[in-house]
Design an enzyme around this catalytic site. Structure first.
Site, PDB file in Angstrom:
ATOM      1  N   GLY A  50      -0.149   4.577   0.114  1.00  0.00           N
ATOM      2  CA  GLY A  50      -0.872   5.789   0.509  1.00  0.00           C
ATOM      3  C   GLY A  50      -1.711   6.308  -0.645  1.00  0.00           C
ATOM      4  O   GLY A  50      -2.397   5.540  -1.325  1.00  0.00           O
ATOM      5  N   GLY A  74      -5.227   1.000   5.323  1.00  0.00           N
ATOM      6  CA  GLY A  74      -4.544  -0.270   5.035  1.00  0.00           C
ATOM      7  C   GLY A  74      -5.393  -1.460   5.465  1.00  0.00           C
ATOM      8  O   GLY A  74      -5.391  -2.514   4.821  1.00  0.00           O
ATOM      9  N   ASP A  75      -6.142  -1.299   6.550  1.00  0.00           N
ATOM     10  CA  ASP A  75      -7.009  -2.391   7.022  1.00  0.00           C
ATOM     11  C   ASP A  75      -8.110  -2.667   5.995  1.00  0.00           C
ATOM     12  O   ASP A  75      -8.530  -3.816   5.815  1.00  0.00           O
ATOM     13  CB  ASP A  75      -7.632  -2.032   8.374  1.00  0.00           C
ATOM     14  CG  ASP A  75      -6.571  -1.746   9.429  1.00  0.00           C
ATOM     15  OD1 ASP A  75      -5.463  -2.295   9.314  1.00  0.00           O
ATOM     16  OD2 ASP A  75      -6.852  -0.962  10.362  1.00  0.00           O
ATOM     17  N   SER A 117       0.862  -1.187   0.000  1.00  0.00           N
ATOM     18  CA  SER A 117       0.000   0.000   0.000  1.00  0.00           C
ATOM     19  C   SER A 117       0.895   1.232   0.000  1.00  0.00           C
ATOM     20  O   SER A 117       1.817   1.355   0.809  1.00  0.00           O
ATOM     21  CB  SER A 117      -0.958  -0.029   1.199  1.00  0.00           C
ATOM     22  OG  SER A 117      -0.276  -0.254   2.401  1.00  0.00           O
ATOM     23  N   GLY A 173      -1.984   4.586  -4.157  1.00  0.00           N
ATOM     24  CA  GLY A 173      -2.692   3.333  -4.407  1.00  0.00           C
ATOM     25  C   GLY A 173      -1.910   2.093  -4.008  1.00  0.00           C
ATOM     26  O   GLY A 173      -1.226   2.067  -2.976  1.00  0.00           O
TER      27      GLY A 173
HETATM   28  O1  TA6 Z   1      -1.204  -3.491  16.109  1.00  0.00           O
HETATM   29  P1  TA6 Z   1      -0.590  -2.216  15.668  1.00  0.00           P
HETATM   30  O2  TA6 Z   1       0.340  -2.415  14.519  1.00  0.00           O
HETATM   31  O3  TA6 Z   1       0.029  -1.446  16.816  1.00  0.00           O
HETATM   32  O4  TA6 Z   1      -1.749  -1.304  15.094  1.00  0.00           O
HETATM   33  C1  TA6 Z   1      -2.854  -0.913  15.859  1.00  0.00           C
HETATM   34  C2  TA6 Z   1      -3.450   0.348  15.330  1.00  0.00           C
HETATM   35  O5  TA6 Z   1      -3.607   0.297  13.917  1.00  0.00           O
HETATM   36  C3  TA6 Z   1      -4.927   0.658  13.533  1.00  0.00           C
HETATM   37  O6  TA6 Z   1      -5.627  -0.490  13.287  1.00  0.00           O
HETATM   38  C4  TA6 Z   1      -4.939   1.380  12.248  1.00  0.00           C
HETATM   39  O7  TA6 Z   1      -4.497   0.516  11.228  1.00  0.00           O
HETATM   40  C5  TA6 Z   1      -5.569   1.363  14.713  1.00  0.00           C
HETATM   41  O8  TA6 Z   1      -6.925   1.081  14.755  1.00  0.00           O
HETATM   42  C6  TA6 Z   1      -4.749   0.849  15.913  1.00  0.00           C
HETATM   43  O9  TA6 Z   1      -5.441  -0.010  16.716  1.00  0.00           O
END
Ligand code: TA6
Length: 304
Positions: A211, A240-241, A209, A214
């Site tokens: 940013g 990214g999720d 990813s 794309g």
């Molecule tokens: O587990 P980590 O890599 O510390 O990421 C957690 C964080 O990343 C996020 O999911 C964003 O991608 C936040 O919601 C937060 O909880």
């Protein structure tokens, strides 16, 4: 699976100034951690999900209650430690997000074993298994790799550093690093070269990813670039999720790569347009889906 879930706090402020005092305009709190966000997006799209996470203490209770209230299937493995918080400050003036991610609790040996047993059992019955986010700080990345090897389902890994490096040995179907994670692991600033390096180390496909630029995908036999049709301002946390969610749905349903990547770019951009991670703006999603620019670049040379 979310090995280190979090109680996510999002502050909306005008701008973020180091050393400054910030008046918060709006606060949102909810269960988070990367795997939880992936599950929320998939649930909104109508897919069945099961969140597996070890959690404990006051934040663990909040996480469990919020997952129930959100209608997300979940199995929370109880632990003695206090689950962490993560704080995101979104500056509405420039759309920058500043993150403070607490490390989270250590897990006892029995706690990790109970979590791992649950993941192996339920993961192996899933049409796709997502391994997302950081590990508890005392868990050896090799335990994570062992877990991946035991789950007999198509798999996606979204992790960084040693965890991602170690996970490659389990030959995951897809890994989803961002540009920084890819550069840190491979030493390649060029994402295409970095992605090919991860394929050589064991990944079956790599989706990087980038940013607002794309995605770059190396799928084993070919490569694609997928770019959003329009730039979006907002909260990039969780974008990214949403890529991972789209890839998981595509993997589970055996969709062709161009379809998976169009969905991933559109969902990711529509997540930036939503106020918090784990949500996406429906109108933006529809507009973006029609406007994604997808290009097959070339079949990169790799060995293995
Ligand atoms: O587990 P980590 O890599 O510390 O990421 C957690 C964080 O990343 C996020 O999911 C964003 O991608 C936040 O919601 C937060 O909880």
């Amino acid at each position: 699976m979310t090995p280190n879930p979090a109680w996510d706090v999002t502050y909306h402020v005008g701008s973020v100034v180091p050393g400054g005092t910030h008046r918060v305009r709006a606060v949102a709190e909810r269960a988070g951690g990367k795997g939880v966000n992936v599950a929320r997006i998939l649930h909104s799209l109508g897919h069945d999900v099961l969140v597996s996470a070890p959690a404990g203490g006051v934040h663990g209770e909040l996480i469990r209650d919020d997952l129930t209230a959100s209608g997300l299937g979940h199995a929370i493995i109880p632990i003695r430690g206090e689950s962490r918080r993560t704080v995101t400050a979104v500056a509405t003036d420039d759309g920058e997000a500043t993150l403070f991610n607490e490390p989270g609790p250590e897990l006892g040996t029995g706690e990790w074993a109970a979590f791992a047993a649950h993941v192996v059992d339920h993961g192996s019955r899933a049409s796709a298994a997502v391994f997302s986010g950081s590990l508890p700080r005392n868990i050896d990345p090799h335990s994570y790799t062992a877990l991946l090897e035991q789950v007999h389902a198509p798999s996606i890994v979204d992790a960084s550093g040693h965890t991602l490096e170690s996970a490659l040995a389990a030959r995951p179907d897809i890994v989803k690093p961002n540009a920084d994670e890819l550069a840190e692991l491979t030493g390649c600033r060029d994402p295409l070269a970095g992605a090919v390096a991860l394929i050589e180390r064991g990944a079956r496909a790599v989706v990087a990813s980038l940013g607002p630029d794309g995605l770059l995908a190396v799928t084993g036999d070919t490569a694609y670039r997928a770019v959003p049709g329009e730039r979006v301002r907002g909260n990039p946390t969780g974008a990214g999720d949403s890529v991972v969610a789209a890839l998981a749905a595509g993997l589970a349903l055996h969709e062709p790569w161009p379809h998976r990547l169009r969905e991933a770019v559109a969902l990711s951009a529509a997540t930036v347009a939503a106020p918090v991670a784990g949500e996406f703006d429906q109108d933006s999603y529809r507009r973006q889906l029609a406007a994604v620019h997808l290009e097959e670049i070339h079949a990169p040379r790799h060995h293995g």
